[in-house]
Design a protein around this motif. Sequence first.
Motif, mmCIF file in Angstrom:
data_model
loop_
_atom_site.group_PDB
_atom_site.id
_atom_site.type_symbol
_atom_site.label_atom_id
_atom_site.label_comp_id
_atom_site.label_asym_id
_atom_site.label_seq_id
_atom_site.Cartn_x
_atom_site.Cartn_y
_atom_site.Cartn_z
ATOM 1 N N ALA A 16 1.246 -0.909 0.032
ATOM 2 C CA ALA A 16 0.360 -0.035 0.389
ATOM 3 C C ALA A 16 0.830 1.447 -0.185
ATOM 4 C CB ALA A 16 -0.702 0.325 1.328
ATOM 5 N N PHE A 17 0.374 2.370 -0.379
ATOM 6 C CA PHE A 17 1.618 3.583 -0.883
ATOM 7 C C PHE A 17 -0.287 4.743 -0.968
ATOM 8 C CE2 PHE A 17 -0.174 2.307 -4.643
ATOM 9 C CZ PHE A 17 -0.416 3.509 -5.871
ATOM 10 N N ILE A 18 1.335 5.487 -0.475
ATOM 11 C CA ILE A 18 0.173 7.731 -0.703
ATOM 12 C C ILE A 18 1.166 7.866 -1.503
ATOM 13 C CG2 ILE A 18 -0.370 7.636 1.568
ATOM 14 C CD1 ILE A 18 1.218 9.140 2.960
ATOM 15 N N GLU A 19 0.860 8.729 -2.060
ATOM 16 C CA GLU A 19 1.436 9.718 -3.457
ATOM 17 C C GLU A 19 1.668 10.730 -2.570
ATOM 18 O OE1 GLU A 19 1.032 9.039 -7.177
ATOM 19 O OE2 GLU A 19 2.276 10.352 -8.227
ATOM 20 N N LEU A 20 2.208 12.057 -2.803
ATOM 21 C CA LEU A 20 2.299 13.616 -2.462
ATOM 22 C C LEU A 20 2.044 13.907 -4.157
ATOM 23 C CD1 LEU A 20 4.633 15.423 -0.394
ATOM 24 C CD2 LEU A 20 4.373 15.509 -2.372
ATOM 25 N N THR A 21 1.000 15.062 -4.937
ATOM 26 C CA THR A 21 0.581 15.336 -5.290
ATOM 27 C C THR A 21 0.483 16.732 -5.468
ATOM 28 O OG1 THR A 21 -1.281 14.959 -5.878
ATOM 29 C CG2 THR A 21 -0.488 13.217 -6.802
ATOM 30 N N ASN A 22 0.340 17.127 -6.431
ATOM 31 C CA ASN A 22 -0.455 18.774 -6.342
ATOM 32 C C ASN A 22 0.669 19.301 -5.458
ATOM 33 O OD1 ASN A 22 -2.239 17.692 -8.486
ATOM 34 N ND2 ASN A 22 -3.766 18.583 -6.988
ATOM 35 N N PRO A 23 1.979 20.575 -5.554
ATOM 36 C CA PRO A 23 2.135 20.217 -4.356
ATOM 37 C C PRO A 23 2.038 22.289 -4.665
ATOM 38 C CG PRO A 23 3.628 20.380 -5.652
ATOM 39 C CD PRO A 23 2.355 19.247 -6.326
ATOM 40 N N SER A 24 2.101 22.792 -2.772
ATOM 41 C CA SER A 24 1.938 24.131 -3.187
ATOM 42 C C SER A 24 3.073 24.718 -2.564
ATOM 43 C CB SER A 24 1.321 24.404 -1.505
ATOM 44 O OG SER A 24 1.508 24.617 -0.343
ATOM 45 N N PRO A 25 3.338 25.686 -2.927
ATOM 46 C CA PRO A 25 4.209 27.097 -1.826
ATOM 47 C C PRO A 25 5.156 26.305 -0.803
ATOM 48 C CG PRO A 25 2.682 28.232 -2.471
ATOM 49 C CD PRO A 25 2.308 26.453 -2.837
ATOM 50 N N PHE A 26 4.437 25.367 -0.147
ATOM 51 C CA PHE A 26 5.236 24.891 0.803
ATOM 52 C C PHE A 26 6.323 23.338 0.420
ATOM 53 C CE2 PHE A 26 1.926 26.920 3.408
ATOM 54 C CZ PHE A 26 1.886 26.589 3.976
ATOM 55 N N MET A 27 6.035 23.072 -0.644
ATOM 56 C CA MET A 27 7.283 22.658 -1.487
ATOM 57 C C MET A 27 8.086 23.051 -1.275
ATOM 58 S SD MET A 27 6.971 19.216 -1.975
ATOM 59 C CE MET A 27 8.302 17.525 -2.673
ATOM 60 N N TYR A 28 7.887 24.339 -1.768
ATOM 61 C CA TYR A 28 10.020 24.732 -2.631
ATOM 62 C C TYR A 28 9.505 26.306 -2.243
ATOM 63 C CZ TYR A 28 11.283 20.250 -4.591
ATOM 64 O OH TYR A 28 11.107 19.038 -4.836
ATOM 65 N N GLY A 29 8.696 27.256 -2.470
ATOM 66 C CA GLY A 29 7.987 28.673 -2.366
ATOM 67 C C GLY A 29 8.951 29.190 -1.334
ATOM 68 N N ILE A 30 8.216 28.107 0.230
ATOM 69 C CA ILE A 30 8.457 28.905 1.531
ATOM 70 C C ILE A 30 10.111 28.796 1.693
ATOM 71 C CG2 ILE A 30 6.435 28.684 1.821
ATOM 72 C CD1 ILE A 30 7.329 25.902 3.840
ATOM 73 N N GLY A 31 10.816 28.021 0.552
ATOM 74 C CA GLY A 31 12.774 27.503 1.240
ATOM 75 C C GLY A 31 13.526 28.772 0.771
ATOM 76 N N GLY A 32 12.282 29.556 0.069
ATOM 77 C CA GLY A 32 12.932 30.427 -0.910
ATOM 78 C C GLY A 32 12.841 30.295 -1.896
ATOM 79 N N ALA A 33 12.931 28.755 -2.636
ATOM 80 C CA ALA A 33 13.216 28.771 -3.881
ATOM 81 C C ALA A 33 12.559 29.513 -4.804
ATOM 82 C CB ALA A 33 13.076 27.191 -4.027
ATOM 83 N N ARG A 34 12.422 30.130 -6.312
ATOM 84 C CA ARG A 34 11.995 30.058 -7.158
ATOM 85 C C ARG A 34 10.989 29.339 -8.590
ATOM 86 N NH1 ARG A 34 12.576 35.674 -7.870
ATOM 87 N NH2 ARG A 34 12.719 35.617 -10.193
ATOM 88 N N ILE A 35 10.391 28.766 -8.086
ATOM 89 C CA ILE A 35 9.828 27.372 -8.252
ATOM 90 C C ILE A 35 8.602 27.452 -8.445
ATOM 91 C CG2 ILE A 35 9.095 24.789 -8.173
ATOM 92 C CD1 ILE A 35 12.101 24.582 -6.848
#
Lengths: 177, 798
Positions: free
Chosen positions: B471-490
């Motif tokens: 069984a598994f879970i998969e992370l999709t539809n990322p928000s700015p909490f993935m990279y943006g809050i870390g300062g990345a221009r993604i």
Amino acid sequence: MITLTVNGERVTREVEPRRHLIDFLRLDLGLTGSHAGCEHGVCGACTVRLDGEIVRGCLVLAASLDGADVVTIEGLSDSGEVADLQANFVARNAAQCGFCTPGMIMTAADLLAHEREAGRGTPSRAEIREHLSGNYCRCTGYQAIVDAVEDTLKARHPVADLGRGTAPAPRSSEATR
Amino acid sequence: MNEITPASIGLSREDLPNSYIGRSVPRPNAPKLVQGRATYTDDVVLPRMLHAAFLRSPYAHARILSVDSSAARQVPGVVRVFTGADLAEVCDPWVATLDHLKGMKSAPQHPLPLTRATWQGEPIVAVVADTRAAAEDGVAALQVEFEPLPAQTDMETALAAGAVIIHPELGDNLVFTRTAETGDIAGAFAQAHKVVEARFVTGRHTGVTLEPRSIIADYNRADGTLTVHHSTQAPHMMQGVFAKQLRLAEGDVRVICKDVGGSFGIKVHVYPDEVAVAAMARILGRPVKFIADRFEAFASDIHARDHRITARLAVDAEGRVLAFDVDDLTGIGPYSVYPRTSAMEGNQVVNLCGGPYDFKNYRCTTTVVLQNKAPTCQYRAVGHPIATAVTEGLMDLAAEALGMDPIEIRRRNLIRDDAYPFTSPAGMRFEGLSHHASLAKLLEMVPVERIRADQAEARARGVYRGLGFAAFIELTNPSPFMYGIGGARISAQDGCTVRMDPDGSIVASSGVTEQGQGTEAILAQIVAHGVGVAVNRVKIITGDTQTTPYGGGTWACRGAGIGGEAALQSAIALKQQILEVAGAMLQATPESLDIAMGSITDKATGAERMTLHELGRIVYFRGDTLPRDLQRELVQTRHFITKEYPFAFTNGIQASWVEVDPATGLVKLLEHWCVEDCGRVINPMLVDEQVRGGIVQGIGGALYENCIYDEQGNLLTTTLADYLVPMSAEMPEMHVGHVETPTRESLLGAKGAGEAGTAGAPGAIMNAINDALRPLKARVHEQPFTPERILRALGAIA
């Protein structure tokens, strides 16, 4: 200087001794349908037809091809020889990124062209997989490609022959156990 | 606008004429692929174009003492030779850290290093020539003197006293560490009925896109613009990167990606050789092309999944999970990769272990260290297959320890389908998952009783078959909490512009991109559905930063969920605008009208009032006949970003049926199943093929693929003859089933589907192999499960 036939057209070019067929086709003739994937004969993306047989374009030196007859995916498409196979690739989504697809079509066309030689019947799914096993595809998982080739075989030969291929292809859970 | 509901726009009303959502529509771009008439970056030829080749470091770690390019410059066709110092004049270095990964550090990286090589295969010197062959001749003529340095290759000693510190200015080789801890770990293990433990290894492997990394950079001295033809997943991100590093305005950089021959995360990173190409084009004022060859791909594409994990699971007498305790160590090469960072994979292991299960006590640590090997970063299903293999491997061990059926232990612990919203012990928020429905669906597809009977019968004949689940879970539809809050221009948002042309045809341009997964097909379906036209009347434009709305491109399964929703919203806006105009023409209220199959219709009766073709003719050519103040812009743009949840989690479960030959250690895959819930399914055929392709990449990691280095850091697997990938003959038939739990974050309800197959397959295969080996008292937890490792587990070899 070599003179050869490519997709039915006579071409004459001067080539360096180190020029491979795939580079000759892509760089000298602008036929970019065949792709260089590994350049050491493993992946099959550069597969083209040379004097009726499929070869790896990255393993054949262009200088050796004086008088040869070469067919690429562009020529194969224009001839209509595998229009049904190509339609089945589209219908089955058997091409995703498409980079392997021209080589895959060339290899599948070879199976379609040679399937009835030597009294063989219609190839099974396992035989289709075996025939395609030199062509690397990273996207599809191969199953849709096998489906597309099998669909084409069945449509071309609706009545199964010679005892082989008369049973339904082993595609469901039941068939493999 | 606020009144729009799924029902009001006909979502899932498949009997409507232009209801395309949920239908297996063929991809509009497929015919060109099967005819060899696509345009990959290497197919692009520009006037006065030059070709680059790189001298790559023969050493894992070495000081660059001198570069003598005099002979290289004499090679016919060679135009220029560039060193790190040459490029540093026009190009700034980058540091790949994210602010929200606390304590993370990495060293500045230049396009070509200034003083030191830090992995074998690192580009060191570039030669630019008239042809690639001449450029390679030039590379062969370079005289570069290296002083080999001791290499730190083993991640297990990277933090030990006496380790080679790869970047002395960092102080040590620790890039990042994070522990997530919830509940009472010590107490849970103390009161456990059973505790199981194992050491898991996932082999370092790589994406092996069949089209290698490819780029052409073209700097125009007249207007100061840089045009980059690039095989990339994220054109807008790369636009920003080239602009920033080369000190240009973003508007002066245009990134174009036409057809892309596979990406899988490999082509979403910043590679020094590619930035070098842009810098060289900037200096030369001419187009420069670089196409990696297969050796360069193996040595310099990002690798992934180089992890060693020790993990424990505590269960009670009923088989309920009490606690997971996981310790992950990963080596990432000498630099964290820009801009996503190489810490994210370990971070995902922390986020995802134990993910499908309902339990209280959790501890997981990841430790991310430097080493002198190729850099690792995000590859398809980042961290997911690692976390799934650890979690599911432990669940099977627990079931075995309890004498419980592996299906039953999962059923007892999977999060209930009515438990949502749910926050996992790792802190992940789940909006709505369907573990039990998925398990039930899987058990409809997998004839477990017959398989078990076959297994018993086969064992009696000395044939060892096994059935494994994951069984598994998969992370999709990322928000700015993935990279943006870390300062990345993604960008986490994406846009779509939809317009109607005079003939009533529709053109939509989107910030998400197509690499073969079918983005353009699903966008066409969504837009056709939203506007009310036939799908073949919709043209989709992607992959050009100058003509598409700003967006994130394709990564973390966001194309359908983010890009698709932007497309739907812009299509709906266009439809409303068309109906406003039509209402003025037909002397009707817009609300009384509809659009169906390219015609304005009376909503109540369905009678055709006017074609879009006629509406287009009047708007564009006889605007004088329309009311003077009528808004007549038949073009609309909408952007979408998720709001409530940082990610849209999906879930699923896989089963694998294998046969292991104890004499040879070879694993034969017999059959594979996957049930997956990606929310709204837009095109079932494309989702099925995404899942199948993903499974095969998971199979690759489980059985074949491994980037093998020797102790000096020499990469031994640099051809497709050495590095094995799955081929058609050994792949099983794969069956895919769906459960649909649409996300309420969007009208469309779509989540991602592209990584599910890869996330679950290795764990399912591992459990199947161990099920097969159980009567022989052997088990394996080190991927890839090679014949050698299986024979060693069997005691057949030392």
